[in-house]
Design a protein around this motif. Structure first.
Motif, PDB file in Angstrom:
ATOM      1  N   ALA A 149      -4.055   6.917   0.265  1.00 53.69           N
ATOM      2  CA  ALA A 149      -4.659   5.614  -0.049  1.00 53.69           C
ATOM      3  C   ALA A 149      -4.273   4.568   0.987  1.00 53.69           C
ATOM      4  CB  ALA A 149      -4.223   5.158  -1.434  1.00 53.69           C
ATOM      5  N   GLN A 150      -5.174   3.624   1.252  1.00 50.73           N
ATOM      6  CA  GLN A 150      -4.922   2.542   2.193  1.00 50.73           C
ATOM      7  C   GLN A 150      -5.057   1.210   1.471  1.00 50.73           C
ATOM      8  OE1 GLN A 150      -7.209   2.852   5.810  1.00 50.73           O
ATOM      9  NE2 GLN A 150      -7.075   5.094   5.855  1.00 50.73           N
ATOM     10  N   ALA A 151      -4.132   0.305   1.769  1.00 49.32           N
ATOM     11  CA  ALA A 151      -4.107  -0.986   1.089  1.00 49.32           C
ATOM     12  C   ALA A 151      -5.400  -1.765   1.288  1.00 49.32           C
ATOM     13  CB  ALA A 151      -2.913  -1.812   1.576  1.00 49.32           C
ATOM     14  N   VAL A 152      -6.049  -1.603   2.438  1.00 46.33           N
ATOM     15  CA  VAL A 152      -7.272  -2.358   2.714  1.00 46.33           C
ATOM     16  C   VAL A 152      -8.379  -2.006   1.730  1.00 46.33           C
ATOM     17  CG1 VAL A 152      -8.198  -0.666   4.364  1.00 46.33           C
ATOM     18  CG2 VAL A 152      -8.837  -3.081   4.566  1.00 46.33           C
ATOM     19  N   ASP A 153      -8.312  -0.812   1.154  1.00 43.65           N
ATOM     20  CA  ASP A 153      -9.327  -0.388   0.190  1.00 43.65           C
ATOM     21  C   ASP A 153      -9.089  -0.938  -1.211  1.00 43.65           C
ATOM     22  OD1 ASP A 153     -10.698   1.130   2.110  1.00 43.65           O
ATOM     23  OD2 ASP A 153      -9.403   2.867   1.767  1.00 43.65           O
ATOM     24  N   TYR A 154      -7.917  -1.536  -1.426  1.00 43.85           N
ATOM     25  CA  TYR A 154      -7.562  -2.055  -2.752  1.00 43.85           C
ATOM     26  C   TYR A 154      -7.045  -3.491  -2.621  1.00 43.85           C
ATOM     27  CZ  TYR A 154      -7.911   2.781  -4.345  1.00 43.85           C
ATOM     28  OH  TYR A 154      -8.361   4.044  -4.640  1.00 43.85           O
TER      29      TYR A 154
END
Length: 348
Positions: A149-154
Motif C-alpha cells: 500500500a502507498q500513502a498517496v492512495d489513501y
C-alpha cells in the motif's frame, strides 16, 4: 496561576489524541476558592491545568475523572463539608463529603474528552478504499494495512502500513479497537491473521458466508485461538441491500458505529462448528423484556446475511411461514430481497 491555562492544555492534549476531562465549577457556596465558571483540564494521572478550587476538592475530582475516562460518560459531583469522606450516589449527582476545615460547597461538571477511535482497514480493495474515505466523516481515525500500500492512495488515512506481516502490524498498531478486513481475495488469510494479532474489540470480515466459513476454519486449524476466531463477524455489515463498493462500505461502517456506541454486533453466522468447539459464548441473550415476537423476526434470515452473504430463498420463506401476520406479498418481497443479496461485489 493562569486560570485560563486549561485552554492551551486542552488543545495540546487533543492534538496528541490523549484523553482528558474538562471540569467546570457549576455552583460554589462560600467559603470556597473556586467560583462558578472556573475550569480546569484534568488528566487520568491527576494533573490539573486551570483552577477549580483548593486541595480539598481535588481528590474527589481526580477520582471521578478517572471513572469518566474509563466509560466516557459525563458526571456531576457535589463536594460538601462532612465529618466523613463518604461518597453517595444521589441519582443525578454524586456527592462527596469533605473533611477539610475550610467548609463551603462545590458542584462541578466533569466532561470526558476522548480521542477519536481508530479503525484499522486491512486490504487494498474497492471496499477498503471506500471505507477509508467514509470513516473520518463519522469521527474515526483510520489506519490502513495492506501489502504494497502507498500513502498517496489513501489521503484520508492517518497511518498507512505497506506490510501485513503480523509482527510488524502488531508493533506499529499496538491498540486499535475496530478492524475491518476487506482484502476481497488478495491475501485473505494473511490479512485475517494480522487483524487477529491486534486483538480488537470488534473485527469484521467482508466476504460471502461460504468463503468466510472456509477461511475461519483454516484459521483454527492453523493454530489461531478458536475463541478469537469466533468473534469475527462475517459476513460483515448491516443489511441495506448494498451492491456497490461504496454501499458495502457504508453497511460495514454502520456496524462499526453501532459497536462504538455500545451495541453488540450481530452473531457470526458463517463460522463452522470447529470454530465454536472450544470457544466461550460471545453474544448475550436478549433481555427478558423483549417482545415475544423477537423469536421470529420477519426478515432476520435476510438481515443476517448482509450484502456479502448468499441467503437461500427457501430459508427466508420457511421463516416467513412461522409468522402468521406475514402476507403473501411480504413473503414475495423478502424472497426478492434475499435473491438480490446473492449478487454482490464483495468478492466471493
Amino acid at each position: 496561576m493562569n486560570r485560563n491555562e486549561w485552554i492551551i492544555q486542552a488543545a495540546r492534549l487533543q492534538a496528541a489524541e490523549q484523553p482528558f476531562a474538562l471540569v467546570t465549577v457549576l455552583r460554589a457556596q462560600a467559603p470556597t476558592s473556586g467560583k462558578a465558571g472556573d475550569k480546569a483540564v484534568v488528566t487520568a494521572d491527576g494533573q490539573i491545568h486551570g483552577w477549580i478550587g483548593g486541595g480539598c476538592a481535588q481528590p474527589a475530582v481526580i477520582k471521578t475523572v478517572r471513572r469518566a475516562l474509563l466509560d466516557g460518560q459525563p458526571r456531576t459531583i457535589r463536594i460538601s463539608p462532612s465529618d466523613e469522606s463518604a461518597e453517595r450516589d444521589l441519582g443525578d449527582v454524586l456527592e462527596f463529603g469533605m473533611a477539610c476545615h475550610s467548609g463551603g460547597t462545590l458542584e462541578l461538571f466533569i466532561d470526558p474528552v476522548m480521542p477519536s477511535a481508530l479503525l484499522t482497514v486491512v486490504g487494498d480493495s474497492p471496499v477498503a478504499r471506500a471505507l477509508v474515505s467514509l470513516a473520518p466523516r463519522v469521527g474515526l481515525r483510520v489506519a490502513v494495512v495492506a501489502h504494497g500500500a502507498q500513502a498517496v492512495d489513501y489521503p484520508d488515512a492517518d497511518t498507512v502500513l505497506s506490510t501485513d506481516d503480523v509482527p510488524a502490524v502488531g508493533a506499529q498498531l499496538a491498540s486499535t479497537p475496530f478492524v475491518v478486513v476487506a482484502t476481497q481475495g488478495r491475501r485473505d488469510l494473511q490479512g485475517l491473521k494480522a487483524a487477529l494479532a491486534l486483538q480488537p474489540q470488534g473485527l469484521w470480515f467482508v466476504a460471502s458466508a461460504r468463503k468466510a466459513g472456509v477461511l475461519l476454519d483454516t484459521l483454527v486449524t492453523s493454530g489461531e485461538d478458536p475463541a478469537a476466531v469466533a468473534r469475527i463477524v462475517a459476513p460483515a455489515g448491516e443489511f441495506i441491500g448494498a451492491q456497490t463498493p461504496e454501499e458495502i462500505a457504508l453497511s460495514v461502517l454502520t456496524s462499526v458505529v453501532a459497536a462504538r456506541r455500545g451495541h453488540a454486533p450481530k452473531a457470526v453466522i458463517s463460522a463452522p462448528a470447529a470454530v465454536f468447539a472450544s470457544a466461550e459464548p460471545v453474544f448475550a441473550p436478549a433481555p427478558a423484556s423483549a417482545p415475544a415476537m423477537a423469536d421470529a423476526p420477519l426478515v432476520a434470515p435476510v438481515a443476517a446475511g448482509s450484502c456479502c452473504g448468499g441467503v437461500k430463498k427457501s430459508a427466508t420463506q420457511r421463516e416467513a411461514a412461522t409468522v402468521p401476520a406475514l402476507t403473501a406479498v411480504a413473503v414475495e418481497a423478502t424472497s426478492a430481497v434475499a435473491a438480490s443479496a446473492k449478487s454482490s461485489c464483495c468478492g466471493g
